[in-house]
Design an enzyme around this catalytic site. Structure first.
Site, PDB file in Angstrom:
ATOM      1  N   ASP A  30       0.905  -1.104  -0.094  1.00  0.00           N
ATOM      2  CA  ASP A  30       0.096   0.025  -0.133  1.00  0.00           C
ATOM      3  C   ASP A  30       0.766   1.316   0.023  1.00  0.00           C
ATOM      4  O   ASP A  30       2.023   1.380   0.743  1.00  0.00           O
ATOM      5  CB  ASP A  30      -0.792  -0.009   1.148  1.00  0.00           C
ATOM      6  CG  ASP A  30      -2.083   1.073   1.229  1.00  0.00           C
ATOM      7  OD1 ASP A  30      -3.180   0.604   1.126  1.00  0.00           O
ATOM      8  OD2 ASP A  30      -1.911   2.224   1.042  1.00  0.00           O
ATOM      9  N   ASN A  86     -12.959  -3.567   2.640  1.00  0.00           N
ATOM     10  CA  ASN A  86     -13.714  -2.440   2.856  1.00  0.00           C
ATOM     11  C   ASN A  86     -14.682  -2.673   1.477  1.00  0.00           C
ATOM     12  O   ASN A  86     -14.218  -2.790   0.442  1.00  0.00           O
ATOM     13  CB  ASN A  86     -13.113  -1.082   2.586  1.00  0.00           C
ATOM     14  CG  ASN A  86     -12.455  -0.776   3.711  1.00  0.00           C
ATOM     15  OD1 ASN A  86     -12.730  -1.475   4.851  1.00  0.00           O
ATOM     16  ND2 ASN A  86     -11.385  -0.240   3.725  1.00  0.00           N
ATOM     17  N   GLN A  93     -15.083   2.045   1.274  1.00  0.00           N
ATOM     18  CA  GLN A  93     -14.199   1.596   0.189  1.00  0.00           C
ATOM     19  C   GLN A  93     -13.541   2.708  -0.509  1.00  0.00           C
ATOM     20  O   GLN A  93     -14.632   3.668  -1.108  1.00  0.00           O
ATOM     21  CB  GLN A  93     -14.997   0.653  -0.521  1.00  0.00           C
ATOM     22  CG  GLN A  93     -14.005   0.057  -1.779  1.00  0.00           C
ATOM     23  CD  GLN A  93     -14.851  -1.177  -2.626  1.00  0.00           C
ATOM     24  OE1 GLN A  93     -15.999  -1.327  -2.327  1.00  0.00           O
ATOM     25  NE2 GLN A  93     -13.956  -1.827  -3.458  1.00  0.00           N
ATOM     26  N   HIS A  99     -10.197  -5.783  -3.062  1.00  0.00           N
ATOM     27  CA  HIS A  99      -8.899  -5.834  -2.574  1.00  0.00           C
ATOM     28  C   HIS A  99      -8.871  -6.242  -1.009  1.00  0.00           C
ATOM     29  O   HIS A  99      -9.888  -5.917  -0.284  1.00  0.00           O
ATOM     30  CB  HIS A  99      -7.896  -4.422  -2.671  1.00  0.00           C
ATOM     31  CG  HIS A  99      -8.477  -3.407  -2.189  1.00  0.00           C
ATOM     32  ND1 HIS A  99      -9.481  -2.608  -2.824  1.00  0.00           N
ATOM     33  CD2 HIS A  99      -8.292  -2.630  -0.893  1.00  0.00           C
ATOM     34  CE1 HIS A  99      -9.720  -1.588  -2.195  1.00  0.00           C
ATOM     35  NE2 HIS A  99      -9.119  -1.694  -1.195  1.00  0.00           N
ATOM     36  N   HIS A 101      -6.651  -5.946   2.491  1.00  0.00           N
ATOM     37  CA  HIS A 101      -5.454  -5.543   3.031  1.00  0.00           C
ATOM     38  C   HIS A 101      -4.894  -6.322   4.103  1.00  0.00           C
ATOM     39  O   HIS A 101      -5.718  -7.104   4.826  1.00  0.00           O
ATOM     40  CB  HIS A 101      -5.776  -4.164   4.124  1.00  0.00           C
ATOM     41  CG  HIS A 101      -6.581  -3.175   3.092  1.00  0.00           C
ATOM     42  ND1 HIS A 101      -6.008  -1.991   3.230  1.00  0.00           N
ATOM     43  CD2 HIS A 101      -7.909  -2.849   2.744  1.00  0.00           C
ATOM     44  CE1 HIS A 101      -6.672  -0.979   2.340  1.00  0.00           C
ATOM     45  NE2 HIS A 101      -7.928  -1.828   2.351  1.00  0.00           N
TER      46      HIS A 101
HETATM   47  P1  AMP Z   1      -9.983   1.017   0.496  1.00  0.00           P
HETATM   48  O1  AMP Z   1     -10.372   0.900  -1.068  1.00  0.00           O
HETATM   49  O2  AMP Z   1     -10.505   2.107   1.555  1.00  0.00           O
HETATM   50  O3  AMP Z   1     -10.124  -0.249   0.999  1.00  0.00           O
HETATM   51  O4  AMP Z   1      -8.489   1.487   0.358  1.00  0.00           O
HETATM   52  C1  AMP Z   1      -7.907   1.710  -0.731  1.00  0.00           C
HETATM   53  C2  AMP Z   1      -6.390   1.496  -0.298  1.00  0.00           C
HETATM   54  O5  AMP Z   1      -5.545   1.471  -1.534  1.00  0.00           O
HETATM   55  C3  AMP Z   1      -5.558   2.739   0.502  1.00  0.00           C
HETATM   56  O6  AMP Z   1      -5.059   1.883   1.623  1.00  0.00           O
HETATM   57  C4  AMP Z   1      -4.731   3.209  -0.485  1.00  0.00           C
HETATM   58  O7  AMP Z   1      -3.640   3.805   0.295  1.00  0.00           O
HETATM   59  C5  AMP Z   1      -4.118   2.123  -1.328  1.00  0.00           C
HETATM   60  N1  AMP Z   1      -3.765   2.803  -2.734  1.00  0.00           N
HETATM   61  C6  AMP Z   1      -4.563   3.557  -3.579  1.00  0.00           C
HETATM   62  N2  AMP Z   1      -3.843   3.684  -4.751  1.00  0.00           N
HETATM   63  C7  AMP Z   1      -2.669   3.046  -4.744  1.00  0.00           C
HETATM   64  C8  AMP Z   1      -1.511   2.818  -5.443  1.00  0.00           C
HETATM   65  N3  AMP Z   1      -1.336   3.309  -6.568  1.00  0.00           N
HETATM   66  N4  AMP Z   1      -0.892   1.958  -4.985  1.00  0.00           N
HETATM   67  C9  AMP Z   1      -0.555   1.453  -3.761  1.00  0.00           C
HETATM   68  N5  AMP Z   1      -1.859   1.719  -2.711  1.00  0.00           N
HETATM   69  C10 AMP Z   1      -2.985   2.445  -3.431  1.00  0.00           C
END
Ligand code: AMP
Length: 111
Positions: A30, A86, A93, A99, A101
């Site tokens: 991340d 999420n 989300q 995805h 985590h």
């Molecule tokens: P969520 O959709 O809330 O579960 O979280 C999306 C996650 O993707 C967050 O923790 C971001 O920091 C991560 N994220 C978004 N874009 C990138 C990227 N280009 N490379 C790595 N992580 C990313």
């Protein structure tokens, strides 16, 4: 899916620190880590979130679930880790490509 950042990472069009890859999934760090180790595991095929899964995705989901502890162990998380997915706006989300985590490497806050 064009415009999806995680599809672009899976296609190699956007850089990421990849820690594991096979024909069906990708695991990468991340870019804004919320724990000392913070890895995202994604299917290469675009699926928006858990609500979008169908029965045809059962084998893929089993593969993802069985791969997560292997990715975590490879990242040094022998004492354990947290897995979060999420889903939708109610789940906060942010990226609409499913995805998982993997969080660990420190003292995580209690749930
Ligand atoms: P969520 O959709 O809330 O579960 O979280 C999306 C996650 O993707 C967050 O923790 C971001 O920091 C991560 N994220 C978004 N874009 C990138 C990227 N280009 N490379 C790595 N992580 C990313």
């Amino acid at each position: 899916m064009s415009g999806c950042i995680f599809c672009r990472i899976a296609a190699g069009e956007v850089n990421a620190t990849v820690v594991y890859e096979d024909d069906q999934l990708l695991a990468f760090k991340d870019h804004a880590p919320k724990a000392p180790v913070h890895i995202l595991v994604i299917p290469k095929r675009h699926i928006a979130n858990l609500y979008e899964l169908t029965d045809d995705d059962a084998d893929l989901m089993a593969h993802i679930m069985l791969s997560i502890p292997k990715v975590a162990a490879q990242a040094g998380l022998q004492s354990g880790f947290r897995t979060i997915t999420n889903t939708g706006s109610g789940g906060r989300q942010e990226v609409y490509h499913m995805h998982f985590h993997i969080l660990g490497g420190g003292k995580l806050p209690a749930m």
